[in-house]
Write a protein that holds these residues in place. Structure first.
Motif, PDB file in Angstrom:
ATOM      1  N   UNK A  15       0.831  -1.202   0.000  1.00 39.51           N
ATOM      2  CA  UNK A  15       0.000   0.000   0.000  1.00 39.51           C
ATOM      3  C   UNK A  15       0.869   1.256   0.000  1.00 39.51           C
ATOM      4  N   UNK A  16       1.956   1.240   0.793  1.00 40.01           N
ATOM      5  CA  UNK A  16       2.890   2.383   0.797  1.00 40.01           C
ATOM      6  C   UNK A  16       3.559   2.535  -0.569  1.00 40.01           C
ATOM      7  N   UNK A  17       3.921   1.399  -1.176  1.00 39.41           N
ATOM      8  CA  UNK A  17       4.557   1.448  -2.498  1.00 39.41           C
ATOM      9  C   UNK A  17       3.601   2.021  -3.537  1.00 39.41           C
ATOM     10  N   UNK A  18       2.332   1.627  -3.475  1.00 37.34           N
ATOM     11  CA  UNK A  18       1.333   2.170  -4.400  1.00 37.34           C
ATOM     12  C   UNK A  18       1.216   3.684  -4.254  1.00 37.34           C
ATOM     13  N   UNK A  19       1.199   4.154  -3.022  1.00 31.83           N
ATOM     14  CA  UNK A  19       1.107   5.601  -2.792  1.00 31.83           C
ATOM     15  C   UNK A  19       2.314   6.308  -3.398  1.00 31.83           C
ATOM     16  N   UNK A  20       3.491   5.703  -3.262  1.00 33.58           N
ATOM     17  CA  UNK A  20       4.701   6.299  -3.826  1.00 33.58           C
ATOM     18  C   UNK A  20       4.628   6.316  -5.355  1.00 33.58           C
ATOM     19  N   UNK A  21       4.161   5.230  -5.956  1.00 40.38           N
ATOM     20  CA  UNK A  21       4.013   5.181  -7.417  1.00 40.38           C
ATOM     21  C   UNK A  21       3.014   6.233  -7.902  1.00 40.38           C
ATOM     22  N   UNK A  23       2.223   8.935  -6.567  1.00 43.32           N
ATOM     23  CA  UNK A  23       2.718  10.286  -6.334  1.00 43.32           C
ATOM     24  C   UNK A  23       3.870  10.688  -7.239  1.00 43.32           C
ATOM     25  N   UNK A  24       4.343   9.765  -8.069  1.00 42.62           N
ATOM     26  CA  UNK A  24       5.483  10.058  -8.941  1.00 42.62           C
ATOM     27  C   UNK A  24       5.089  11.052 -10.025  1.00 42.62           C
ATOM     28  N   UNK A  25       5.893  12.090 -10.185  1.00 40.65           N
ATOM     29  CA  UNK A  25       5.632  13.057 -11.257  1.00 40.65           C
ATOM     30  C   UNK A  25       6.453  12.663 -12.481  1.00 40.65           C
ATOM     31  N   UNK A  26       5.799  12.686 -13.642  1.00 42.51           N
ATOM     32  CA  UNK A  26       6.464  12.321 -14.893  1.00 42.51           C
ATOM     33  C   UNK A  26       6.271  13.437 -15.906  1.00 42.51           C
ATOM     34  N   UNK A  27       6.986  13.344 -16.993  1.00 43.92           N
ATOM     35  CA  UNK A  27       6.912  14.370 -18.035  1.00 43.92           C
ATOM     36  C   UNK A  27       5.505  14.495 -18.599  1.00 43.92           C
ATOM     37  N   UNK A  28       5.178  15.682 -19.061  1.00 42.83           N
ATOM     38  CA  UNK A  28       3.836  15.942 -19.574  1.00 42.83           C
ATOM     39  C   UNK A  28       3.542  15.159 -20.856  1.00 42.83           C
ATOM     40  N   UNK A 157      14.524  -3.631  -6.822  1.00 45.07           N
ATOM     41  CA  UNK A 157      14.814  -2.382  -6.104  1.00 45.07           C
ATOM     42  C   UNK A 157      15.114  -2.681  -4.635  1.00 45.07           C
ATOM     43  N   UNK A 158      16.137  -2.031  -4.096  1.00 45.67           N
ATOM     44  CA  UNK A 158      16.521  -2.240  -2.698  1.00 45.67           C
ATOM     45  C   UNK A 158      16.296  -1.000  -1.837  1.00 45.67           C
ATOM     46  N   UNK A 159      15.702   0.043  -2.396  1.00 45.73           N
ATOM     47  CA  UNK A 159      15.675   1.322  -1.693  1.00 45.73           C
ATOM     48  C   UNK A 159      14.293   1.799  -1.264  1.00 45.73           C
ATOM     49  N   UNK A 160      13.245   1.024  -1.515  1.00 44.13           N
ATOM     50  CA  UNK A 160      11.912   1.441  -1.085  1.00 44.13           C
ATOM     51  C   UNK A 160      11.402   2.694  -1.769  1.00 44.13           C
ATOM     52  N   UNK A 161      11.851   2.937  -3.009  1.00 42.93           N
ATOM     53  CA  UNK A 161      11.444   4.139  -3.749  1.00 42.93           C
ATOM     54  C   UNK A 161      10.865   3.763  -5.119  1.00 42.93           C
ATOM     55  N   UNK A 162       9.740   3.031  -5.146  1.00 38.47           N
ATOM     56  CA  UNK A 162       9.219   2.598  -6.447  1.00 38.47           C
ATOM     57  C   UNK A 162       8.857   3.756  -7.373  1.00 38.47           C
ATOM     58  N   UNK A 163       8.441   4.881  -6.815  1.00 36.51           N
ATOM     59  CA  UNK A 163       8.129   6.033  -7.653  1.00 36.51           C
ATOM     60  C   UNK A 163       9.349   6.538  -8.399  1.00 36.51           C
ATOM     61  N   UNK A 164      10.508   6.513  -7.751  1.00 35.23           N
ATOM     62  CA  UNK A 164      11.742   6.938  -8.410  1.00 35.23           C
ATOM     63  C   UNK A 164      12.138   5.940  -9.501  1.00 35.23           C
TER      64      UNK A 164
END
Length: 194
Positions: A15-21, A23-28, A157-164
């Motif tokens: 659920x936390x990973x989904x929130x991070x994904x 919230x990820x900002x991408x190019x227009x 991924x080992x850093x808990x930053x799926x959005x990145x």
């Protein structure tokens, strides 16, 4: 003291990973769409498709792909962790690129450079870079040859930053689409890029 089961802990982590994904900002120029995820590979999964649009007001894309985030608290041995990202990116290139013997290496380097540019901690990267050259014959011989590049990759991924990780993969997709890189905080002007 109450203890959490592995399944409830895994669901909370996902659920936390989904929130991070989300919230990820991408190019227009990118259109991301959540689609049904594979259900047999891991207990938790999310899948996104992406299209790089020539014009944000149209549906004409110059590249497309799929990003899948898998989570299995049991840490499958081949993954080397509880998370795995599986991706696919495809774009049509100019025909002269089809003969370049280094195209595969260059395509893979785009992924590695994007992950490094976002300062991501990951392991177990694997994948393929495929070029597809289509030539037409007979009644279709007036059609020009086309070249498609496909980058299929997965990593842990080992850093808990799926959005990145999603943003890095979007950078790869934009690169194979022929879009110039954008520094952080710069917005691209709309219009045809190819």
């Amino acid at each position: 003291m109450a203890t959490r089961s592995a399944s409830s802990s895994g669901a909370e982590d996902f659920t936390r990973a989904l929130a991070d994904l989300h919230g990820a900002s991408v190019r227009s120029e990118l259109r991301l769409t959540e689609v049904p995820a594979p259900s047999r590979i891991a207990p938790h999964a999310v899948a996104l498709t992406a299209a790089v649009l020539t014009n944000p007001a149209s549906d004409d894309d110059v590249a497309s792909g799929r990003f899948v985030l898998l989570h299995d608290p049991a840490c499958p041995e081949p993954w080397g962790g509880a998370w795995r990202i599986v991706t696919f990116a495809r774009a049509e290139l100019e025909p002269e690129f089809g003969a370049d013997p280094l195209l595969g290496e260059v395509g893979w380097s785009w992924l590695e450079e994007a992950l490094e540019a976002h300062d991501l901690d990951y392991g177990g990267a694997a994948g393929t870079v495929t070029r597809v050259i289509s030539e037409s014959f007979g009644a279709m011989s007036d059609r020009p040859a086309t070249v498609e590049l496909e980058v299929r990759a997965s990593w842990t991924p080992h850093d808990g930053r799926p959005g990145a990780h999603l943003r890095a993969w979007c950078d790869v997709l934009c690169t194979i689409a022929g879009l110039p890189p954008l520094p952080e905080g710069v917005v691209a002007l709309p219009g045809r890029r190819r």
